[in-house]
Enzyme design. Structure first.
Site, short mmCIF file in Angstrom:
data_model
loop_
_atom_site.label_atom_id
_atom_site.label_comp_id
_atom_site.label_asym_id
_atom_site.label_seq_id
_atom_site.Cartn_x
_atom_site.Cartn_y
_atom_site.Cartn_z
N LYS A 281 -8.77 17.80 4.15
CA LYS A 281 -8.86 16.41 3.91
C LYS A 281 -7.64 15.68 3.72
O LYS A 281 -6.60 16.12 3.10
CB LYS A 281 -9.59 16.23 2.40
N SER A 303 -8.15 10.40 6.13
CA SER A 303 -8.02 9.71 5.03
C SER A 303 -6.52 9.10 4.52
O SER A 303 -5.60 10.22 4.64
CB SER A 303 -8.70 10.54 3.92
N HIS A 305 -6.24 8.59 1.20
CA HIS A 305 -6.26 8.89 -0.13
C HIS A 305 -6.68 7.62 -0.78
O HIS A 305 -6.39 7.46 -1.94
CB HIS A 305 -5.17 9.55 -0.65
N ARG A 308 -3.76 5.79 -2.15
CA ARG A 308 -3.13 5.99 -3.32
C ARG A 308 -1.90 7.03 -3.21
O ARG A 308 -1.43 7.42 -4.19
CB ARG A 308 -4.05 6.81 -4.15
N SER A 336 -11.78 5.99 2.92
CA SER A 336 -10.89 5.04 2.67
C SER A 336 -11.24 3.57 3.00
O SER A 336 -11.34 2.97 4.14
CB SER A 336 -9.59 5.18 3.15
N GLY A 337 -11.82 2.71 2.20
CA GLY A 337 -12.07 1.36 2.31
C GLY A 337 -13.63 1.21 2.87
O GLY A 337 -14.05 -0.08 3.07
N ARG A 339 -17.28 0.13 2.51
CA ARG A 339 -17.86 -0.46 1.49
C ARG A 339 -19.36 -1.11 1.97
O ARG A 339 -19.96 -1.38 0.96
CB ARG A 339 -17.12 -1.59 0.90
N GLY A 358 -15.33 6.32 -2.16
CA GLY A 358 -14.82 6.83 -3.50
C GLY A 358 -15.13 5.62 -4.65
O GLY A 358 -16.11 5.73 -5.01
C1 LIG Z 1 -9.97 7.54 -9.18
C2 LIG Z 1 -9.70 8.32 -8.03
C3 LIG Z 1 -9.41 9.57 -8.19
C4 LIG Z 1 -9.17 10.32 -6.98
N1 LIG Z 1 -8.91 11.74 -6.88
C5 LIG Z 1 -8.82 12.54 -5.74
C6 LIG Z 1 -8.85 13.87 -5.96
O1 LIG Z 1 -8.96 14.63 -7.21
N2 LIG Z 1 -8.63 14.76 -4.76
C7 LIG Z 1 -9.00 14.01 -3.64
O2 LIG Z 1 -8.88 14.76 -2.79
N3 LIG Z 1 -8.95 12.70 -3.61
C8 LIG Z 1 -8.98 11.91 -4.71
N4 LIG Z 1 -9.14 10.93 -4.43
C9 LIG Z 1 -9.35 10.15 -3.09
C10 LIG Z 1 -10.71 9.91 -2.79
O3 LIG Z 1 -11.27 11.37 -2.60
C11 LIG Z 1 -10.94 9.02 -1.28
O4 LIG Z 1 -10.07 9.79 -0.37
C12 LIG Z 1 -10.71 7.64 -1.45
O5 LIG Z 1 -10.88 7.30 -2.86
C13 LIG Z 1 -11.22 6.74 -0.33
O6 LIG Z 1 -11.12 5.59 -0.83
P1 LIG Z 1 -12.14 4.48 -1.11
O7 LIG Z 1 -12.08 4.76 -2.62
O8 LIG Z 1 -11.49 3.35 -0.86
O9 LIG Z 1 -13.70 4.48 -0.77
C14 LIG Z 1 -9.29 9.88 -5.46
C15 LIG Z 1 -9.63 8.39 -5.68
C16 LIG Z 1 -9.77 7.93 -6.77
C17 LIG Z 1 -10.21 6.25 -6.54
#
Ligand SMILES: Cc1cc2nc3c(=O)[nH]c(=O)nc-3n(C[C@H](O)[C@H](O)[C@H](O)COP(=O)(O)O)c2cc1C
Length: 414
Positions: A281, A303, A305, A308, A336-337, A339, A358
């Protein structure tokens, strides 16, 4: 088990014959799209925790781009094809899921929702969609598996090979069949919004935080105190084979998986150890996707992330077609994104086999626990079904690039 739902009033579709109706609270009924959960969660959560979930990094360029990229594509529907029985199911990694989307892994879920990981896992089990348990979670992975026998486990690499071996063995012993390795966190992203809001892991007790607790009594009573009284102080349970540091601590340092040294050797190591499905991932470059496939991955997730990590990292939808072309032998998934139902259709049309969502599920779990997550799944499910019908696509297999009107610079990729 399948669910039938109380309809939101605007949905006009036939319901499946099995399952019981779910009556949602008025608060959940008033959420009519995934975005609606964010506003409710913003009010419910102490500000630092809301900021942690919602934020990106630095200028938030990737966070914005993850949403705006979907507007670069428009849909060209077909009509008169008989869409009274739209089939949203997808074969993925040896299982037929009911919907083409699942729940992305999110850390410290039990901080922003009571027993957050379990709420997410059990709602996903009810709806027969995949849910990934974050390695940065606060409930032992063995307990979450009890709530969902099909949950996937997401691992951050421990720094030593011995730690990787021990954690992989623990995940196997707990019965997980799908292991996801997140590779886009070699170092922490620059989450200056967290620093500004006073968020860190472990969470540092402070007067400012105490005031947040007082001014958000529902979270304090319903999540924080309830957790303390029922389960004791949460700890990081799943970064390693052993228990990690407590969530709230004035001085403890989190023994973060120091992944800066990691390269494809560690992926190959896990591939040798892990007999189940292995997913990588966090990829954005076709060369890395091809490498993951060459190392024996059974699937990859494109992704950034959720915006982030590297600010300015490309929106996954933008790079998706190139990755699908470089990686034809294994399923390419995306997050990612996402909705809206139309976002799901656009990603599938560009070659994604599956998508993950997410933050909206985090917000839904915060405000409504398991029922909130079920409501959020229902809303996106209704949108996918309705949008497939409106686009004249009767099954997920019918969704290909012919549904897209290519716009602007991306037309060469489509
Ligand atoms: C609060 C939060 C914590 C996250 N923690 C992790 C994590 O522990 N491991 C990981 O692989 N991705 C983590 N992510 C990323 C999500 O798995 C994912 O890639 C992302 O949220 C997708 O985007 P979206 O929030 O726009 O749908 C996190 C995202 C958020 C919002």
């Amino acid at each position: 088990m399948n669910h039938q739902y109380v309809q939101s009033g605007t949905v006009d579709r036939k319901e499946t014959p099995q399952g019981a109706r779910v009556a949602y609270s008025r608060k959940l009924e008033s959420c009519l799209s995934l975005d609606d959960f964010e506003l409710a969660a913003k009010r419910h959560l102490p500000t630092p925790f809301y900021q942690y979930v919602s934020g990106g990094t630095e200028t938030n360029q990737s966070l914005r781009s993850n949403r705006s990229v979907f507007s670069d594509f428009e849909l060209v529907p077909r009509f008169m094809v008989g869409v009274d029985n739209v089939d949203t199911s997808v074969d993925l990694l040896g299982h037929r899921y009911s919907l083409p989307f699942g729940i992305a892994p999110m850390g410290v879920a039990a901080l922003w929702a009571y027993r957050g990981d379990t709420a997410l896992a059990s709602a996903a089990a009810v709806e027969n969609i995949p849910m990934m348990l974050s390695g940065a979670s606060l409930i032992p992975l063995e307990d979450v598996r009890q709530a969902n026998q099909r949950a996937w486990f997401q691992m951050f690499f421990p720094s030593e090979d011995a730690g990787i071996v021990a954690l992989t063995e623990r995940v196997r012993a707990a019965g997980y069949e799908t292991l996801v390795i997140t590779v886009d966190c070699p170092v922490n992203g620059n989450r200056e919004n967290n620093a500004r809001a006073g968020f860190s892991t472990p969470v540092r007790p402070s007067l400012r935080l105490a005031w947040q607790g007082i001014t958000h009594p529902r979270w304090t009573a319903g999540t924080f105190l309830r957790t303390l009284l029922t389960h004791g102080m949460p700890h990081f349970e799943n970064n390693h084979a052993h228990r990690g540091v407590p969530l709230f601590s004035a001085s403890a340092q989190r023994d973060l998986s120091a992944a800066a040294h990691a390269d494809w050797r560690q992926i190959k190591l896990v591939r040798e150890l892990w007999k189940g499905k292995l997913i990588v991932k966090g990829l954005l470059d076709p060369r890395d996707a091809a490498m993951a496939a060459a190392c024996g991955a059974d699937g990859i997730i494109v992704s950034n992330h959720g915006g982030r990590q590297l600010d300015g990292a490309a929106a996954p939808l933008r790079v998706l077609p190139g990755i699908v072309a470089a990686c034809p032998s294994i399923p390419v998934m995306l997050d990612s994104g996402v909705r809206r139902g139309t976002d799901v259709i656009k990603a599938l049309a560009l070659g994604a086999k599956f998508v993950f969502v997410g933050r909206p599920f985090a917000y839904a779990a915060s405000v409504g626990g398991r029922e909130g997550v079920l409501r959020a799944i229902q809303l996106l499910k209704d949108e996918v079904q309705r949008d497939m019908a409106l686009a004249g696509r009767r099954s997920v297999g019918d969704i290909d690039k012919s549904v897209l009107y290519p716009l602007r610079a991306y037309s060469h990729q489509v």
